[in-house]
Design an enzyme around this catalytic site. Structure first.
Site, PDB file in Angstrom:
ATOM      1  N   ASP A 153     -46.591  56.184  -4.705  1.00 42.87           N
ATOM      2  CA  ASP A 153     -45.985  56.062  -3.379  1.00 42.87           C
ATOM      3  C   ASP A 153     -46.405  54.729  -2.815  1.00 42.87           C
ATOM      4  O   ASP A 153     -47.468  54.196  -3.178  1.00 42.87           O
ATOM      5  CB  ASP A 153     -46.486  57.153  -2.431  1.00 42.87           C
ATOM      6  CG  ASP A 153     -47.867  56.825  -1.887  1.00 42.87           C
ATOM      7  OD1 ASP A 153     -48.843  56.986  -2.643  1.00 42.87           O
ATOM      8  OD2 ASP A 153     -47.972  56.365  -0.736  1.00 42.87           O
ATOM      9  N   CYS A 169     -24.923  47.514  -1.722  1.00 42.65           N
ATOM     10  CA  CYS A 169     -24.452  46.462  -2.635  1.00 42.65           C
ATOM     11  C   CYS A 169     -22.963  46.600  -2.927  1.00 42.65           C
ATOM     12  O   CYS A 169     -22.289  45.623  -3.220  1.00 42.65           O
ATOM     13  CB  CYS A 169     -25.265  46.491  -3.928  1.00 42.65           C
ATOM     14  SG  CYS A 169     -26.968  45.934  -3.660  1.00 42.65           S
TER      15      CYS A 169
END
Lengths: 384, 384
Positions: free
Chosen positions: A279, A322
């Site tokens: 993480d 994107c």
């Protein structure tokens, strides 16, 4: 009572493993990168978008939720899954690391850590017992033993004393957890399943202490093991060396969690070493500062050279940012200090991290040799 | 060259009309509420979510885009639709109102308005001709004549002089537009369609001047007419009275646009009077301040009484926020100053406004009597 937590290694490739965890809130394919949702929100990203990104597990920070809205508040609302409307897996840290890094006024004793809130200056004590009570009340699927994160740098005697304290706290954490684990808010409705408490290996920058900490933590016995005390300012070569040395000391059939790591090339590197869970605030925090990770290296979107760039952020990325927006537009949003900049930048960075991990997992399963694991280009390390 | 812009009234109910505009970027069902996307973003909301909410047309502000990223930049990138990746309709204001409200140092002459940028203090001039050039370069589907928004309060002689200036500027706007309309960035690719230039009725708070302004603006001739100079601090009864008086003076077969309005009960009220288009920052700005509009009245989400409230924001709303999150969670996000608060609050408020307008339109089409138009509860007017 059915099994609360399980972990299976499904394929290996050198030291790397592809596995599957099952928690009371679903499956998690490993190696996995876990986005950080500090106060029960991954900053700026709605939960349906996290689902769309394929997030199977995320973090909450106990320290922050303890202070606001408070553990009893979350318990009353059915636990953090219901509170934040997230029905997949969640992991909470113990609050220890946050207390060390956020609180000005803290004092460590055998009992625990007393500290003042960064919000209002009020006094609090975290101990192994209270950290378990908080994490049980919050109700994540995986919770962490209360530990002391040894500062960097630290002398050997200081590090050893700190490690011994963490080991005593690990015992106390486990005892408190076993005594109260049935108090998790969703105990009844999830078929009397309970949480999984992971142990944390400390030992600072000393290989022998890391080894001793690993062995004695395994002796106490947990369903998963974390490597803590990294990302505290040490050189990354040091981290890599210590992680590589410590991983073989951990049981093969338990998940291994490297806390607080890292850059894209690092999460690939550690997955190769046999780490199953990681993480880091990096993808989300960097996004807020306009630092974006792409298959072509990292870029700083506020740069003037993107002002007329009609291309996508990353031509090799299929995330919705994107696919839809140009660098010129993202640059404009960032330069205009628009909130949508944070939303879109975070969406892309998380997508990039999760996609990277999925490709690593796929490579392990297909038995591709380690060279064909995703190559993360060096600009990540240098260019901004 | 095919028709660039059309408007059909499809049903009426008293003065209210349900209609359909067709612009070079698609259809817009009226009456319509248009969300404000100041710098080519509706603050905090990704474009796919706007589509999901059913937004058919949104606003961009010419003043803001002129300053950043600049008109030539947007033109080079193909116009604002391509720039912000929004393929539905867009409307730009002329920049006049923003100059009046945002610029400290402005000076009005016959030529136009000179002002200093709120960003860097640089000097600029907006004139009817330059406002047309900017709006053509930005390339929205509907653009507005350059006008002077008369301040409130204003004497009759001052108001009349201002109205006359706006009328002369309307002529100049139309002439400049006709001479340059083929320069819109998408002219060729959209089958030589051009933008639609709307005229703006001024006349301050004087019914006779409003009447004169309406008649002489209609005489100049535009494909749509706006009522400007409202929401400048006047009592709302005054606005309602003047709008009700002016609407019948406008051609029935052209869309009527009331600028900068309003609260939920107001957009219903003005649709009943025969207004077809409205825009306002209220739903988005209020959302950022935690003020939420619901079928049960408005509420301030930061209120402590919501801390344990497991119910949805609005039990009668089917937006994704109301379907997923509790008031307790939304309150927590707001109290924690989390960006997700803005994203979710804005999503709901926009959904509420758009849904209100859709229900008004449906009522008009079904021929329901005006009493059955959506009732917006009085708490909107009082409680916070």
């Amino acid at each position: 009572m059915s099994m609360s937590f399980s972990f299976q290694v499904e394929a290996t490739q050198g030291a790397a493993r592809a596995g599957r965890m099952i928690t009371p809130h679903g499956e998690v394919e490993t190696p996995v990168f876990m986005p950080v949702g500090t106060v029960a929100t991954v900053k700026g990203i709605p939960q349906d978008l996290l689902e769309e990104l394929g997030v199977q597990i995320l973090l909450n920070n106990t320290y922050h939720l303890y202070l606001r809205p408070g553990v009893e508040q979350i318990r009353k609302l059915g636990g953090t899954h219901k509170f934040m409307s997230w029905d997949r897996s969640i992991l909470t840290d113990s609050g220890g690391f946050q207390v060390f890094s956020l609180s000005e006024l803290r004092k460590v004793t055998e009992e625990g850590v007393s500290f003042r809130s960064h919000l209002d200056g009020s006094s609090h004590l975290f101990s192994p017992e209270s950290a378990m009570a908080s994490q049980i009340g919050i109700g994540a699927d995986i919770i962490m033993a209360f530990d002391e994160c040894t500062e960097y740098p630290a002398e050997r005697t200081r590090t050893e004393r700190s490690m011994e304290l963490t080991l005593r706290w690990a015992e106390r954490s486990k005892n408190a957890f076993e005594a109260h684990k049935h108090e998790v808010p969703w105990f009844a409705e999830r078929g009397k399943k309970s949480q999984a408490l992971f142990g944390i290996v400390q030992g600072g920058m000393f290989p022998n202490l890391r080894k001793e900490s690993a062995e004695r933590t395994v002796e106490i016995g947990f369903p998963g093991y974390a490597l803590g005390g990294f990302s505290v300012g040490e050189p990354r070569e040091k981290t890599a060396e210590l992680v590589a040395n410590t991983v073989p000391l951990l049981p093969e059939n338990k998940p291994r969690y490297l806390m607080g790591v890292g850059y894209p090339e690092e999460i690939v590197q550690y997955a190769r070493m046999g780490i199953d869970m990681m993480d880091c605030v990096l993808p989300t925090r960097a996004a807020r500062h306009g630092l974006l990770f792409t298959s072509e290296g990292r870029l700083t979107i506020k740069n003037q050279r993107f002002a007329s760039d009609e291309g996508p952020l990353d031509p090799n990325c299929s995330c919705k940012v994107c696919k839809r927006y140009s660098r010129a537009y993202l640059r404009h949003l960032y330069a205009s200090n628009e909130v949508l900049a944070q939303v879109l930048n975070t969406t892309h960075n998380l997508s990039y991290y999760l996609d990277t991990m999925r490709r690593v997992r796929q490579a392990i399963i297909l038995g591709e040799n380690s060279v064909s694991l995703p190559v993360v280009r060096s600009p990540h390390l240098s260019a901004t």
